[in-house]
Scaffold this active site. Structure first.
Site, PDB file in Angstrom:
ATOM      1  CG  HIS A   1      -1.946  -1.048   1.248  1.00  0.00           C
ATOM      2  ND1 HIS A   1      -2.773  -1.314   0.169  1.00  0.00           N
ATOM      3  CD2 HIS A   1      -2.287  -1.951   2.209  1.00  0.00           C
ATOM      4  CE1 HIS A   1      -3.565  -2.327   0.470  1.00  0.00           C
ATOM      5  NE2 HIS A   1      -3.288  -2.734   1.697  1.00  0.00           N
TER       6      HIS A   1
ATOM      7  CG  ASP B   1      -3.127  -8.298   0.719  1.00  0.00           C
ATOM      8  OD1 ASP B   1      -2.379  -8.577   1.670  1.00  0.00           O
ATOM      9  OD2 ASP B   1      -4.127  -7.566   0.825  1.00  0.00           O
TER      10      ASP B   1
ATOM     11  CG  HIS C   1      -6.908  -5.135   1.905  1.00  0.00           C
ATOM     12  ND1 HIS C   1      -6.422  -6.053   2.819  1.00  0.00           N
ATOM     13  CD2 HIS C   1      -8.102  -4.708   2.380  1.00  0.00           C
ATOM     14  CE1 HIS C   1      -7.290  -6.167   3.818  1.00  0.00           C
ATOM     15  NE2 HIS C   1      -8.308  -5.367   3.578  1.00  0.00           N
TER      16      HIS C   1
ATOM     17  CG  ASP D   1      -5.276 -10.029   3.441  1.00  0.00           C
ATOM     18  OD1 ASP D   1      -4.991 -10.549   2.355  1.00  0.00           O
ATOM     19  OD2 ASP D   1      -4.999  -8.847   3.718  1.00  0.00           O
TER      20      ASP D   1
END
Length: 339
Positions: free
Chosen positions: A120, A161, A163, A248
């Protein structure tokens, strides 16, 4: 046999009270891998330099991290720092770069246990309008990719991931030598990763976003992999495949609403078994850390058995996912003559 790259310095990044991104994440993975027979742990000593970080991130951002990490602070509401964060982050960055060096030398899977995570973190921290850094400090996979560019015409990053890897996408937005394929849940943090986000003017078609609806399953992800990732890998046949390995999206992991099981991670490992792999840890916060990493490595080792016994996941019931994949292929196909 896959190699796990580790340095206990990454455990030094600690919250003052409970936070989902904590040292136990790495210890959980280590214990789970060892109990499943993956005990080839390679201790990587030392850390990257500030100058190496400045090849990826802006000077203002890097020095804000240096200053904030002199004591316990928050960079934003999600992302904490402590007096050992800088050393942990520089160590993680080195682990990722060492993993790609090893993967370019010998065909195997090299899994860098990096934290704090990185995908991120953009050029100047928050990327593409995100509200925070999402627990990330320096973009480890970007450091590995930049190094890989010295040896490869095309670098392929696959981010599974849950996200969206907005920082990675931003860093390589105008770089047509880096193909970034991102699996993520639509509509959650950081709110980026639309299928129309395909790269800057000189890099259109190299940023490939796969936003899945909540409660997508192994079958949904496997369908997308077979339709989009497989043809790209077959076409470019990279010397190493870089993976932003977040776990996740595993069912009930806690920070999202996806329904993946060991099946998908085992499938990915098996599908990547024909390549050298540079895997860099991103997210994963509870049950996913225990079950998904060993499945990923198991698939890589026992690829034939895994694929021979895999149910037919090319037929799925999710019309929404089928439509998304069809649209992505149409959009990207205008720039990559692969599909």
């Amino acid at each position: 046999m896959p190699k796990i790259l580790y340095n206990p310095e990454v455990l030094g990044h600690k919250p003052k009270s409970y936070h989902v991104e904590n040292p136990e994440r790495v210890l959980t993975i280590l214990n789970s891998l060892k109990s499943n027979g993956f005990d080839d742990i390679v201790l990587i000593e030392g850390k990257s330099t500030i100058n190496e970080i400045l090849e990826i991130h802006s000077r203002d951002y890097v020095y804000s991290i240096i200053n904030l990490s002199k004591s316990f602070n928050y960079y934003d509401g999600d992302t904490y720092l402590c007096d050992r964060t800088l050393d942990a982050a520089l160590t993680a960055f080195k682990l990722a770069k060492e993993a790609v060096k090893l993967a370019l030398k010998d065909r195997d899977l090299y899994f860098a246990l990096t934290r704090p995570p990185g995908h991120h973190a953009g050029i100047s921290g928050r990327a593409l309008g995100a509200m925070s850094n999402g627990f990330c400090i320096f973009n480890n996979i970007a450091g590995a990719a930049r190094l890989a560019k010295n040896y490869m015409k095309k670098v392929i990053i696959i981010d599974f991931d849950v996200h969206h890897g907005n920082g990675t996408q931003e860093i390589f937005w105008n770089d047509n030598r880096v193909i970034h394929i991102d699996f993520h849940q639509r509509g959650i943090y950081p709110g980026t990763g639309d299928i129309l986000d395909i790269g800057g003017e000189e890099a259109k078609g190299t940023k490939i976003n796969l936003p899945f609806p909540a409660h997508s399953t192994d079958a949904d992800y496997i369908f997308a992999w077979n339709e989009i990732v497989e043809p790209i890998l077959n076409y470019f046949s990279p010397d190493t495949v870089l993976v932003s390995a977040g776990f996740d999206a595993f069912i009930n992991d806690g920070l999202a609403s996806m329904d993946l099981t060991e099946t998908f991670y085992r499938f990915v490992g098996a599908k990547l078994s024909g390549y050298s792999v540079t895997a860099v840890l991103e997210g994963g916060y509870s049950i996913g850390l225990k079950y998904a990493p060993p499945a990923f490595l198991d698939g890589y080792v026992d690829a034939k058995d895994v694929l021979d016994n895999l149910e037919d996941y090319t037929v799925i019931n999710s019309n929404e996912v089928k439509s998304m994949v069809k649209n992505v292929k149409k959009i990207i196909g205008e720039y990559l003559d692969i599909f």
